[in-house]
Design a protein around this motif. Structure first.
Motif, PDB file in Angstrom:
ATOM      1  N   VAL A   1      67.353  18.745  99.684  1.00  0.00           N
ATOM      2  CA  VAL A   1      67.530  20.127  99.168  1.00  0.00           C
ATOM      3  C   VAL A   1      68.197  20.522  97.950  1.00  0.00           C
ATOM      4  N   PRO A   2      67.737  20.856  96.731  1.00  0.00           N
ATOM      5  CA  PRO A   2      68.567  20.702  95.503  1.00  0.00           C
ATOM      6  C   PRO A   2      69.685  21.585  95.797  1.00  0.00           C
ATOM      7  N   THR A   3      71.054  21.216  95.475  1.00  0.00           N
ATOM      8  CA  THR A   3      72.139  21.527  95.192  1.00  0.00           C
ATOM      9  C   THR A   3      72.206  22.871  94.305  1.00  0.00           C
ATOM     10  N   SER A   4      71.576  22.671  93.072  1.00  0.00           N
ATOM     11  CA  SER A   4      71.652  23.751  91.995  1.00  0.00           C
ATOM     12  C   SER A   4      70.192  23.860  91.567  1.00  0.00           C
ATOM     13  N   GLN A   5      69.952  25.294  91.245  1.00  0.00           N
ATOM     14  CA  GLN A   5      68.855  25.572  90.760  1.00  0.00           C
ATOM     15  C   GLN A   5      68.651  26.804  90.134  1.00  0.00           C
ATOM     16  N   LEU A   6      67.795  26.920  89.179  1.00  0.00           N
ATOM     17  CA  LEU A   6      67.569  28.342  88.597  1.00  0.00           C
ATOM     18  C   LEU A   6      66.320  28.532  88.321  1.00  0.00           C
ATOM     19  N   LEU A   7      65.928  29.659  87.854  1.00  0.00           N
ATOM     20  CA  LEU A   7      64.365  30.059  87.748  1.00  0.00           C
ATOM     21  C   LEU A   7      64.300  30.419  85.971  1.00  0.00           C
ATOM     22  N   LEU A   8      63.472  29.933  85.485  1.00  0.00           N
ATOM     23  CA  LEU A   8      63.217  30.271  84.013  1.00  0.00           C
ATOM     24  C   LEU A   8      61.943  31.071  84.033  1.00  0.00           C
ATOM     25  N   CYS A   9      61.794  32.286  83.586  1.00  0.00           N
ATOM     26  CA  CYS A   9      60.688  33.082  83.375  1.00  0.00           C
ATOM     27  C   CYS A   9      60.232  33.116  81.819  1.00  0.00           C
ATOM     28  N   VAL A  10      59.150  32.797  81.426  1.00  0.00           N
ATOM     29  CA  VAL A  10      58.687  32.698  80.130  1.00  0.00           C
ATOM     30  C   VAL A  10      57.319  33.627  80.293  1.00  0.00           C
ATOM     31  N   GLY A  11      57.390  34.597  79.177  1.00  0.00           N
ATOM     32  CA  GLY A  11      56.370  35.381  78.875  1.00  0.00           C
ATOM     33  C   GLY A  11      55.417  34.961  77.915  1.00  0.00           C
ATOM     34  N   TYR A  12      54.069  35.149  78.047  1.00  0.00           N
ATOM     35  CA  TYR A  12      52.974  34.803  77.252  1.00  0.00           C
ATOM     36  C   TYR A  12      52.163  35.864  76.942  1.00  0.00           C
ATOM     37  N   ARG A  13      51.264  35.706  75.949  1.00  0.00           N
ATOM     38  CA  ARG A  13      50.214  36.808  75.575  1.00  0.00           C
ATOM     39  C   ARG A  13      49.054  36.843  76.665  1.00  0.00           C
ATOM     40  N   SER A  14      48.696  35.597  77.234  1.00  0.00           N
ATOM     41  CA  SER A  14      47.484  35.280  77.971  1.00  0.00           C
ATOM     42  C   SER A  14      47.967  33.968  79.139  1.00  0.00           C
ATOM     43  N   PRO A  15      47.299  33.906  80.125  1.00  0.00           N
ATOM     44  CA  PRO A  15      47.341  32.973  80.906  1.00  0.00           C
ATOM     45  C   PRO A  15      46.867  31.656  80.173  1.00  0.00           C
ATOM     46  N   ALA A  16      45.837  31.661  79.494  1.00  0.00           N
ATOM     47  CA  ALA A  16      45.477  30.341  78.703  1.00  0.00           C
ATOM     48  C   ALA A  16      46.590  29.844  77.787  1.00  0.00           C
ATOM     49  N   ASP A  17      47.344  30.910  76.896  1.00  0.00           N
ATOM     50  CA  ASP A  17      48.439  30.609  75.976  1.00  0.00           C
ATOM     51  C   ASP A  17      49.551  29.794  77.068  1.00  0.00           C
ATOM     52  N   ALA A  18      49.827  30.312  78.311  1.00  0.00           N
ATOM     53  CA  ALA A  18      50.647  29.962  79.441  1.00  0.00           C
ATOM     54  C   ALA A  18      50.276  28.277  79.647  1.00  0.00           C
ATOM     55  N   ALA A  19      48.837  28.103  80.102  1.00  0.00           N
ATOM     56  CA  ALA A  19      48.411  26.838  80.425  1.00  0.00           C
ATOM     57  C   ALA A  19      48.562  25.904  79.309  1.00  0.00           C
ATOM     58  N   ARG A  20      48.832  26.303  78.110  1.00  0.00           N
ATOM     59  CA  ARG A  20      48.729  25.252  76.844  1.00  0.00           C
ATOM     60  C   ARG A  20      50.020  24.879  76.985  1.00  0.00           C
ATOM     61  N   ASP A  21      51.141  25.670  77.468  1.00  0.00           N
ATOM     62  CA  ASP A  21      52.504  24.779  77.348  1.00  0.00           C
ATOM     63  C   ASP A  21      52.911  24.122  78.583  1.00  0.00           C
ATOM     64  N   VAL A  22      51.948  23.830  79.474  1.00  0.00           N
ATOM     65  CA  VAL A  22      52.381  23.051  80.545  1.00  0.00           C
ATOM     66  C   VAL A  22      52.335  21.765  80.302  1.00  0.00           C
ATOM     67  N   PRO A  23      51.827  21.115  79.730  1.00  0.00           N
ATOM     68  CA  PRO A  23      52.180  19.596  79.073  1.00  0.00           C
ATOM     69  C   PRO A  23      53.403  19.423  78.375  1.00  0.00           C
ATOM     70  N   ALA A  24      54.007  20.608  77.608  1.00  0.00           N
ATOM     71  CA  ALA A  24      55.093  20.485  77.159  1.00  0.00           C
ATOM     72  C   ALA A  24      56.165  20.746  78.238  1.00  0.00           C
TER      73      ALA A  24
END
Length: 1017
Positions: free
Chosen positions: A266-289
């Motif tokens: 179980v992780p001892t420390s964690q946080l959630l990062l929410c990132v907003g995009y114009r479209s699902p495709a734009d979001a998908a293009r950042d996945v490899p990064a």
């Protein structure tokens, strides 16, 4: 063989079996588009009972369908034979070994329960990793059957990556154990099982040797290749791993009754990062990064889901999301930081954000480290399947009341680096077919969930679905992907597998199935020999009829009646079966029976509108009446159900028709007509109260259809009513708030009205809407005044106590399905309250406030009713407005226990009471869930045991844990639940544990010489 004979024969073998039409309706559906009625449903208690059922079915050549939580979206948890429900009894963690980081658990255990037990046993160090969005009700056996993955699969992979051993029942009813290097008899002394294990092993080795090339080239090409059988696990380089070969086999080869699984830290420390995009495709293009930063999750959702969550549960439910029209949810933890030798997790988040800004696609981002806020935002993603099925977005004109989208092509997967291009092509495919898709899913693993606006009701629409899914299969294969990335093939995709696999591979799959199941009885229709994807659709061939309703259930679909459309809102996601997260469904939590879940009731209603010979006979359905009997009408499902199913409304509508021109249960008269006789009862309060404390109480309770064990409320004396209600003096038209004093408050706790008026009067001029004090009602039904025209304020005298005759929310008539009377009462109330102003109407009793805010405009669909409903608020919901005026209460206790009324929770929001108390500096401990009384329910004959079991889900333990804390119970039924528990629970002291209204807490203490109703002890 007749259905009744199957259940009878299995019962003779010692197995719990049911072939009633009601039970078959409940199990004819899962979370897919399909409906297949079984012959019987069984609830085995042990692995040997499972073997008994399967052996009997094998001998009689009857299909066997294993089932866990029934959340399959591919249609692989339904079938035409005997359903074996493993979730009822095979639901225990059998052992946890922290040293080897393994656990053994029954196939029917819910995934979140398994994870929680693992954490508890290992001191919070280990957990079970797979966490699909349905984890709070999906079972281990289902996860194994589909090779489920989940939100954190980018870190932890698929269920198959966590399997050590599978404990099986074969098609012949033998007990075998599949391991990472072979197959053996579970009991070494079982010669028949040992022989069968050797026979299967030899056949599997032959199958592998004959297909080495295709197993190595066509399987395991991407992380989420779930479609078909996992035959590559049998390859020599993989160690002849029979256990993991069977993961994802969808119950077509053997039944898993328990499993040994691996656990992860179980992780001892964690946080959630929410990132907003114009479209699902734009979001998908950042996945490899993002992937090089070693996140534990990269999940995506689009704007429509967020808008629907906000519309259904309030803006607070999506607070914290950054700007955008699509979002990635990225979980980072201590492992992510350690991968790059970062100082801490926030440092990793900062570096990732800087990197994403440099990519140039993100619009905005927020970092969420508060655990409660993280859980709330993750729920938006987890409820995606339900939220996207019936969208609600006031700002989007393309989304109306009749919007529907469906699974069918909802979890194809490609390599993560190809996801963006696949989504672009997929969007073009949707456009060519005139369809809309709502997208969400496991972006980090390249697995996209899409719910599509298929028209499943018309032949033309089903033809479009068939063409689209065929072309979608061809598209995903061109991108090197898999038809299914998580949900399995089932009835939704199995027929399309030849598009993905060569004939040689399909032949190998067929051979694998026949080795295990030579008679083909195990879950037929999945993977091998599949019917067309448009066969057995639940929405096909439903008779087009008009089901008259008292409630306005509007929609914009031309092919379906409003009531039918409403009950078909249940798509089977099963959140009503969850142990945590929300209030629904209290009866299921008490009984653990599918019939007592919101989903089970909805399925019986769906079968009613589908199979009833006529509308009139449908309303007379005994199956539906039985399914609804233990519904508490708590209305929590209207908020907690991701599709917004409102079973309380459907129950009220059904009861109204079911008992037309028929004798009703006694409680419908004694409790349903309570507002009509409460005023007269006040005149005889001393006599009635003495009777309720005497031996006559049991006789009186039985005469009214009530349970004599339930503590009955004492009536406020006439003097107490006059003392408290007379204090509510009239004001002129400069008043800014209308106080609505309901029947329950007047009759049982009028001092609460005084407390509310005192508080409101300190902040605003107050007008009061109330029944005349102690006036017996006029038995004649006078014709209501026209209510669609706002009265001229100058023509009205200012209201005061008793100035608006017969003001009532009609709740008791609504909950007992006496809707003609309810409408008459509500029309009168509207006529009095629609005064041409927009003054808030503050209602003392939250259930009455909810009835006025929600039920009123649905039963009286007029402009006046809508105006009144828009002004209504509960007292707790009005407290922030009081604070804005500068009003402050006297000193308050540091901590309280809060029991939020279910109706207030459903209509005004889960946090209204919490927010009010926290704003006043009070620490709030919530008694999560329904109190168990729920208006009429807890008092009615036949409900006592379930009512008390419901109280054990939250309220009773909360009272025992801190009996010294004040208990805030704005709802009268909640206060009665507390009073009864204090009377019957040995861990509590009568007189010391008492529910108080929030207004009582915020004012001076009541007179110690009397109790809360003006009754001398």
């Amino acid at each position: 063989m007749p259905r009744v004979d199957i259940a009878a024969e299995l019962a003779e073998l010692g197995v719990d079996a049911d072939s009633s039409t009601r039970r078959l309706a409940e199990y004819s559906y899962d979370a897919s588009n399909y409906r297949v009625s079984p012959l019987a449903v069984t609830f085995p208690r042990t692995a040997r009972e499972v073997a008994t059922v399967v052996r009997w079915c094998h001998e009689h050549r009857i299909p066997v369908i294993p089932r866990g939580g029934g959340t399959s979206m591919g249609g692989n948890a339904i079938g035409p034979g005997v359903v074996i429900d493993l979730s009822r009894h095979l639901d225990r963690v059998l052992s946890v070994d922290a040293g080897s980081a393994t656990a053994v658990a029954g196939a029917g255990i819910v995934l979140t329960t398994l994870a929680a037990d693992a954490r508890a046993t290992t001191g919070g160090a280990l957990t079970f990793a797979p966490d699909p969005s349905s984890a709070s009700r999906a079972t281990l056996g289902g996860a194994i059957g589909n090779d489920a993955c989940g939100n954190h699969s980018v870190r932890h992979g698929r269920t198959s990556d966590h399997i050590v051993e599978l404990h099986l029942v074969t098609a012949q009813g033998l007990l075998l154990t599949a391991t990472r290097d072979g197959l053996r008899a579970t009991d070494p002394a079982d010669a028949a099982a040992a022989a069968r294990a050797a026979e299967i092993s030899d056949s599997l080795r032959e199958l592998t040797a004959a297909n080495l090339a295709i197993l190595r080239t066509q399987l395991e090409t991407i992380p989420r290749q779930v479609s078909g059988y996992h035959l590559a696990k049998l390859l020599p380089e993989n160690g002849f791993d029979v256990a993991r070969t069977l993961v994802g086999s969808e119950g077509t080869c053997a039944l898993v009754v328990s499993a040994t699984v691996m656990l992860v830290p179980v992780p001892t420390s964690q946080l959630l990062l929410c990132v907003g995009y114009r479209s699902p495709a734009d979001a998908a293009r950042d996945v490899p990064a993002i992937l090089p930063f070693a996140p534990s999750a990269i999940e995506g959702i689009d704007r429509k889901i967020v808008a629907t969550m906000a519309a259904r549960r309030g803006r607070e439910s999506v607070a914290g999301l950054p700007d955008g029209s699509a979002w990635l949810f990225i979980d980072l933890d201590d492992h992510s930081a350690a991968e790059h030798s970062e100082a801490d997790v926030p440092a990793t988040a900062k570096r990732l954000l800087d990197h994403l800004r440099a990519q140039g696609r993100m619009i905005d981002a927020t970092v969420v480290d508060d655990p409660a806020r993280r859980r709330a935002l993750w729920r938006v993603r987890e409820d995606g399947a339900g939220l996207s099925s019936r969208l609600a977005d006031p700002d989007d004109e393309s989304i109306g009341d009749g919007y529907e989208s469906w699974p069918g092509w909802e979890d194809a997967a490609v390599a993560p680096e190809r996801l963006a291009d696949y989504l672009d092509d997929f969007a073009d495919l949707l456009d060519r077919h005139g369809l809309t898709g709502v997208m969400y899913g496991h972006f980090g693993a390249g697995c996209m969930h899409v719910r599509i606006t298929f028209d499943l009701r018309s032949p033309e629409g089903r033809a479009v679905m068939a063409r689209f899914c065929t072309e979608a299969a061809e598209l995903v294969v061109r991108h090197g992907g898999s038809l299914s990335g998580e949900h399995g093939d089932g009835r939704a995709r199995s027929a399309l597998l030849p598009i993905m696999y060569t004939p040689a591979m399909m032949s190998a799959f067929a051979r694998f199935k026949s080795i295990w199941d030579p008679r083909g009885i195990l879950n037929p229709g999945s993977i091998i020999d599949a019917p067309p994807i448009t066969a057995d659709l639940a929405l096909a061939e439903v008779p087009r009829r008009t089901w008259p309703t008292a409630f306005t259930l509007g929609h914009e679909l031309p092919l379906v009646d409003p009531f039918v459309h409403a009950v078909q809102g249940c798509i089977g996601v099963g959140r009503c079966r969850a142990d945590s997260g929300g209030v629904m469904c209290p009866s299921y939590k008490a009984t653990r029976d599918e019939k007592d879940s919101t989903r089970g009731r909805a399925r019986v209603l769906q079968d009613m509108v589908r199979t009833a010979p006529s509308v009139d006979e449908g309303w007379r359905s005994t199956d539906v009446a039985e399914a609804l009997e233990l519904c508490l009408s708590c209305k929590a499902c209207s908020t907690d159900c991701p599709t917004g199913v409102d079973m309380a409304t459907y129950k009220s509508e059904f009861l109204d028709h079911h008992y037309r021109r028929r004798l009703r249960p006694l409680s419908h008269y004694s409790l349903g007509w309570m507002p009509a006789w409460l005023s007269a009862a006040g005149l005889a309060a001393p006599v009635l109260n003495r009777a309720l404390r005497s031996r006559l109480s049991g006789l009186a309770a039985r005469a009214g259809g009530l349970d004599p064990r339930r503590t009955m409320p004492a009536f406020a004396t006439r003097q107490a009513r006059r003392t408290h209600l007379a204090a509510l003096s009239p004001v002129d038209e400069s008043s800014t708030v209308v106080l609505f004093v309901d029947s329950f408050t007047r009759a049982f706790r009028p001092h609460v009205a005084t407390a509310v008026a005192e508080i409101l009067g300190a902040a605003h001029p107050v007008d009061c809407a109330s029944n005349p004090v102690d006036r017996a009602p006029d038995p004649a039904d006078r014709a209501p005044d026209p209510v669609d025209r706002a009265p001229d304020p100058v023509d009205r005298a200012p209201d005061s106590v008793g100035c608006a005759a017969d003001n009532c929310c009609g709740l008791t008539w609504i909950s007992t399905g006496q809707l003609d009377r309810a409408r008459k009462v509500l029309r009168r109330t509207v006529a009095d309250l629609d005064d041409g102003t927009d003054r808030p109407i503050v209602v003392v009793e939250p259930s009455c406030a909810a009835a006025l805010a929600k039920d009123l405009p649905e039963l009286v669909p007029t402009g006046a009713a809508r105006r009144v409903a828009a002004r209504v608020r509960s007292f707790a919901a009005h407290v922030p407005a009081l604070l804005d005026t500068g009003w402050r209460p006297p000193p308050l206790p540091d901590e309280v226990t809060l029991q939020t009324h279910c109706h207030e929770y459903a209509v005004f929001g889960a946090r209204v009471g919490i927010a009010a108390l926290e704003a006043l500096g009070v620490t709030v401990h919530t008694a999560d869930g329904c109190c168990g009384v729920a208006g009429n329910f807890g008092f009615e004959k036949g409900h006592y045991e379930v009512s008390m079991a419901v109280a054990e889900n939250g309220l009773a333990p909360a009272l025992r844990n801190a009996p010294e804390r004040p208990v805030v119970t704005d709802g009268f039924s909640c206060a009665m639940a507390v009073e009864h528990l204090a009377t019957v629970d040995d861990g509590l002291s009568p007189g010391h544990v008492r529910g108080v209204h929030l207004a009582e807490l915020l004012t001076s203490a009541p007179d110690p010489a009397t109790d809360s109703r003006g009754v001398r002890p």
